[in-house]
Design an enzyme around this catalytic site. Structure first.
Site, PDB file in Angstrom:
ATOM      1  N   GLU A  13      81.556  26.062  54.264  1.00  0.00           N
ATOM      2  CA  GLU A  13      82.538  24.672  53.886  1.00  0.00           C
ATOM      3  C   GLU A  13      83.473  25.300  53.133  1.00  0.00           C
ATOM      4  O   GLU A  13      84.567  24.438  53.030  1.00  0.00           O
ATOM      5  CB  GLU A  13      81.541  23.591  53.173  1.00  0.00           C
ATOM      6  CG  GLU A  13      80.667  22.862  54.101  1.00  0.00           C
ATOM      7  CD  GLU A  13      79.388  23.401  54.221  1.00  0.00           C
ATOM      8  OE1 GLU A  13      79.183  24.795  53.788  1.00  0.00           O
ATOM      9  OE2 GLU A  13      78.300  22.695  54.493  1.00  0.00           O
ATOM     10  N   ALA A  16      78.615  19.322  60.143  1.00  0.00           N
ATOM     11  CA  ALA A  16      79.148  18.101  60.296  1.00  0.00           C
ATOM     12  C   ALA A  16      80.435  18.017  60.990  1.00  0.00           C
ATOM     13  O   ALA A  16      81.163  19.142  61.134  1.00  0.00           O
ATOM     14  CB  ALA A  16      79.551  17.546  58.979  1.00  0.00           C
ATOM     15  N   GLU A  62      72.063  22.811  57.092  1.00  0.00           N
ATOM     16  CA  GLU A  62      71.497  21.785  56.114  1.00  0.00           C
ATOM     17  C   GLU A  62      70.344  21.182  56.817  1.00  0.00           C
ATOM     18  O   GLU A  62      69.358  20.789  56.420  1.00  0.00           O
ATOM     19  CB  GLU A  62      72.437  20.916  55.566  1.00  0.00           C
ATOM     20  CG  GLU A  62      73.171  21.747  54.603  1.00  0.00           C
ATOM     21  CD  GLU A  62      74.307  21.045  53.890  1.00  0.00           C
ATOM     22  OE1 GLU A  62      75.045  20.322  54.918  1.00  0.00           O
ATOM     23  OE2 GLU A  62      74.502  20.947  52.630  1.00  0.00           O
ATOM     24  N   GLY A  78      76.557  21.797  57.857  1.00  0.00           N
ATOM     25  CA  GLY A  78      75.642  20.541  57.889  1.00  0.00           C
ATOM     26  C   GLY A  78      74.457  20.865  58.967  1.00  0.00           C
ATOM     27  O   GLY A  78      73.300  20.498  59.029  1.00  0.00           O
TER      28      GLY A  78
HETATM   29  N1  CO8 Z   1      83.449  20.091  63.896  1.00  0.00           N
HETATM   30  C1  CO8 Z   1      84.075  19.395  64.879  1.00  0.00           C
HETATM   31  N2  CO8 Z   1      84.375  20.222  65.992  1.00  0.00           N
HETATM   32  C2  CO8 Z   1      83.871  21.630  65.913  1.00  0.00           C
HETATM   33  C3  CO8 Z   1      82.942  21.904  64.695  1.00  0.00           C
HETATM   34  C4  CO8 Z   1      82.759  20.990  63.824  1.00  0.00           C
HETATM   35  N3  CO8 Z   1      82.090  21.408  62.765  1.00  0.00           N
HETATM   36  N4  CO8 Z   1      82.817  23.317  65.180  1.00  0.00           N
HETATM   37  C5  CO8 Z   1      83.228  23.549  66.046  1.00  0.00           C
HETATM   38  N5  CO8 Z   1      83.998  22.589  66.582  1.00  0.00           N
HETATM   39  C6  CO8 Z   1      84.611  22.511  68.210  1.00  0.00           C
HETATM   40  C7  CO8 Z   1      85.996  23.464  67.846  1.00  0.00           C
HETATM   41  O1  CO8 Z   1      86.980  22.541  67.310  1.00  0.00           O
HETATM   42  C8  CO8 Z   1      86.072  23.648  69.676  1.00  0.00           C
HETATM   43  O2  CO8 Z   1      86.655  22.262  70.145  1.00  0.00           O
HETATM   44  P1  CO8 Z   1      87.821  22.603  71.161  1.00  0.00           P
HETATM   45  O3  CO8 Z   1      87.266  23.419  72.347  1.00  0.00           O
HETATM   46  O4  CO8 Z   1      88.186  21.252  71.469  1.00  0.00           O
HETATM   47  O5  CO8 Z   1      88.998  23.365  70.542  1.00  0.00           O
HETATM   48  C9  CO8 Z   1      84.723  23.871  70.002  1.00  0.00           C
HETATM   49  O6  CO8 Z   1      84.055  23.112  68.921  1.00  0.00           O
HETATM   50  C10 CO8 Z   1      84.505  25.489  70.087  1.00  0.00           C
HETATM   51  O7  CO8 Z   1      84.488  25.838  68.873  1.00  0.00           O
HETATM   52  P2  CO8 Z   1      85.577  27.169  68.705  1.00  0.00           P
HETATM   53  O8  CO8 Z   1      86.614  27.202  69.739  1.00  0.00           O
HETATM   54  O9  CO8 Z   1      86.063  27.135  67.261  1.00  0.00           O
HETATM   55  O10 CO8 Z   1      84.560  28.470  68.860  1.00  0.00           O
HETATM   56  P3  CO8 Z   1      84.593  29.843  68.220  1.00  0.00           P
HETATM   57  O11 CO8 Z   1      83.403  30.386  69.036  1.00  0.00           O
HETATM   58  O12 CO8 Z   1      85.714  30.240  68.329  1.00  0.00           O
HETATM   59  O13 CO8 Z   1      83.952  29.681  66.726  1.00  0.00           O
HETATM   60  C11 CO8 Z   1      82.712  28.688  64.946  1.00  0.00           C
HETATM   61  C12 CO8 Z   1      82.746  28.896  66.560  1.00  0.00           C
HETATM   62  C13 CO8 Z   1      82.825  29.911  64.145  1.00  0.00           C
HETATM   63  C14 CO8 Z   1      81.427  27.807  64.913  1.00  0.00           C
HETATM   64  C15 CO8 Z   1      84.001  27.808  64.406  1.00  0.00           C
HETATM   65  O14 CO8 Z   1      83.948  26.811  65.659  1.00  0.00           O
HETATM   66  C16 CO8 Z   1      83.759  26.983  63.132  1.00  0.00           C
HETATM   67  O15 CO8 Z   1      84.196  27.739  62.179  1.00  0.00           O
HETATM   68  N6  CO8 Z   1      83.286  25.600  63.207  1.00  0.00           N
HETATM   69  C17 CO8 Z   1      83.297  25.057  61.843  1.00  0.00           C
HETATM   70  C18 CO8 Z   1      82.125  25.570  61.067  1.00  0.00           C
HETATM   71  C19 CO8 Z   1      82.317  24.635  59.689  1.00  0.00           C
HETATM   72  O16 CO8 Z   1      83.154  24.974  59.339  1.00  0.00           O
HETATM   73  N7  CO8 Z   1      81.089  23.992  59.589  1.00  0.00           N
HETATM   74  C20 CO8 Z   1      80.988  23.196  58.216  1.00  0.00           C
HETATM   75  C21 CO8 Z   1      81.627  21.769  58.669  1.00  0.00           C
HETATM   76  S1  CO8 Z   1      81.736  21.015  57.180  1.00  0.00           S
HETATM   77  C22 CO8 Z   1      80.103  20.491  56.853  1.00  0.00           C
HETATM   78  O17 CO8 Z   1      79.107  20.671  57.654  1.00  0.00           O
HETATM   79  C23 CO8 Z   1      79.804  19.615  55.616  1.00  0.00           C
HETATM   80  C24 CO8 Z   1      78.284  19.115  55.688  1.00  0.00           C
HETATM   81  C25 CO8 Z   1      78.366  17.924  54.902  1.00  0.00           C
HETATM   82  C26 CO8 Z   1      77.415  16.914  55.366  1.00  0.00           C
HETATM   83  C27 CO8 Z   1      76.957  15.730  54.722  1.00  0.00           C
HETATM   84  C28 CO8 Z   1      78.061  14.808  55.166  1.00  0.00           C
HETATM   85  C29 CO8 Z   1      78.130  13.417  54.470  1.00  0.00           C
END
Ligand code: CO8
Length: 258
Positions: free
Chosen positions: A132, A66, A112, A109
Site C-alpha cells: 500500500e 482492495a 489481509e 487486502g
Molecule cells: N485494484 C484494481 N485493479 C488491479 C489491482 C488492484 N489492487 N491489481 C491489479 N489490478 C489490475 C491492473 O490494473 C490490470 O488491469 P488492466 O489489465 O485493465 O490494465 C490487471 O489487474 C493486471 O495487472 P497488471 O497489468 O498490473 O499485472 P502485472 O503482472 O504487471 O503486476 C501486480 C501485478 C504487481 C500485482 C500489480 O498489478 C500491482 O501492483 N497491483 C496492485 C497491488 C496493490 O497495490 N495492492 C494493494 C491495494 S490497496 C489495498 O489493498 C488496501 C487494503 C485496504 C483494505 C480495507 C478496505 C476498506
C-alpha cells in the site's frame, strides 16, 4: 460449481468451497465482493452440514488487494461513509475453520484476507506483501497488526515500509503461512487439508480456532481502531491521490509528502 459472478461456490461433503473469480483484475477485492463473501461465509457458518470453509483464489492471483479503482478518488469522509471494515469484521467472526488455497499474488487486502484464514496452504509461486505504501496509503484491514504478530516487528517493518513482496519460502520461514507446496499441488493440497478437518469434531474445531485466535489477538482491537483511523485519514492527502492516479495511469508516482 455454482457461479455467483465474482465468487464461485461448491459444496463437497461438509466442505464449503468459495473461489474468488475476478481474474481480469487479479481478484481485486471490491466492496460488493467483500459483502458477498461475508454473506456466504456467515451462511456456511450457520449451516450444520458444513464443517470447514475452503477459500481459494486463482492460479495467478489469490487477490492483488482492495480494488484501487474504487478508492482512487475517495476522500477520508467517503471512506468513513463506506464503512467497508464491517465486512472484514464479519469475516473475522466466522467460527468455523477457514483453509486458504493461495497461489500467485496475495497483496494488500489480499494478504489481509489470507491472514483472516486459519490454515494457509500456499504455492511456491506465491508473492505476498503489503505494498500500500507504493500508492500513498497503509494497510487498512488489519495488515499492520496481524502481519506484525505473525512475522515479528523487523520483518513486518521491512514488508510494510518498503512494500516488498515475500516469496512463499520467506513467508514459510517467518511463520506467515502453514504449508508451501509445488505449484501444481496448491489447490489439491488445500482441499486435502480441508478434507482432514472435515473429519474432525466440529465443536472442538470451533473451540480450537477460537482459542488460538485468542492467543493471537489479545490487544488487537485497539490496534485495528488506530490502523483504521490512520488508513482513512490518508485519503485526504495529495500522495494518496497521486499514488492511486499513477497506478491507474500506469506511470511512476511523484510524491510530495503532503
Ligand atoms: N485494484 C484494481 N485493479 C488491479 C489491482 C488492484 N489492487 N491489481 C491489479 N489490478 C489490475 C491492473 O490494473 C490490470 O488491469 P488492466 O489489465 O485493465 O490494465 C490487471 O489487474 C493486471 O495487472 P497488471 O497489468 O498490473 O499485472 P502485472 O503482472 O504487471 O503486476 C501486480 C501485478 C504487481 C500485482 C500489480 O498489478 C500491482 O501492483 N497491483 C496492485 C497491488 C496493490 O497495490 N495492492 C494493494 C491495494 S490497496 C489495498 O489493498 C488496501 C487494503 C485496504 C483494505 C480495507 C478496505 C476498506
Amino acid at each position: 460449481m455454482n457461479d455467483e459472478h465474482h465468487l464461485r461456490t461448491e459444496v463437497d461433503g461438509s466442505i464449503a468451497i468459495i473461489r474468488i473469480n475476478r481474474p481480469k483484475v487479479l481478484n481485486a477485492l471490491n466492496l460488493e465482493l467483500m459483502t458477498d463473501l461475508a454473506d456466504l461465509m456467515e451462511r456456511y457458518d450457520k449451516d450444520d452440514a458444513i464443517v470447514v470453509i475452503l477459500l481459494a483464489g486463482g492460479e495467478r492471483a489469490w487477490a492483488a488487494g482492495a480494488d484501487i479503482g474504487d478508492m482512487a478518488t475517495a476522500s477520508t469522509q467517503d471512506m468513513r461513509e463506506r464503512d467497508q471494515f464491517k465486512q472484514w469484521e464479519r469475516i473475522k467472526r466466522i467460527s468455523k475453520p477457514i483453509v486458504a488455497a493461495v497461489s500467485g499474488f496475495a497483496l494488500g487486502g489480499g494478504c489481509e484476507l489470507m491472514m483472516h484464514c486459519d490454515i494457509i496452504v500456499c504455492s511456491e509461486t506465491a508473492k505476498i506483501g503489503q505494498p500500500e505504501i507504493n500508492i500513498g496509503v497503509i494497510p487498512g484491514a488489519g495488515g499492520t497488526q496481524r502481519l506484525t504478530r505473525a512475522i515479528g516487528k523487523a520483518m513486518a517493518m521491512d514488508v510494510v515500509l518498503s512494500g516488498r513482496f515475500l516469496s512463499a519460502a520467506e513467508a514459510m520461514q517467518h511463520g506467515l503461512v502453514s504449508r508451501v507446496v509445488p505449484r501444481e499441488h496448491w489447490y489439491a493440497e488445500a482441499l486435502q487439508v480441508a478434507k482432514k478437518l472435515a473429519t474432525m469434531p466440529p465443536v472442538a474445531l470451533r473451540s480450537a480456532k477460537a482459542s488460538v485466535l485468542n492467543a493471537h489477538e489479545a490487544h488487537l482491537s485497539d490496534g485495528l481502531v488506530e490502523e483504521r483511523r490512520l488508513f482513512t485519514d490518508l485519503f485526504d492527502t495529495d500522495d494518496q491521490k497521486e499514488g492511486m492516479a499513477a497506478f491507474m495511469e500506469k506511470r511512476r508516482p511523484s510524491f510530495t509528502g503532503r
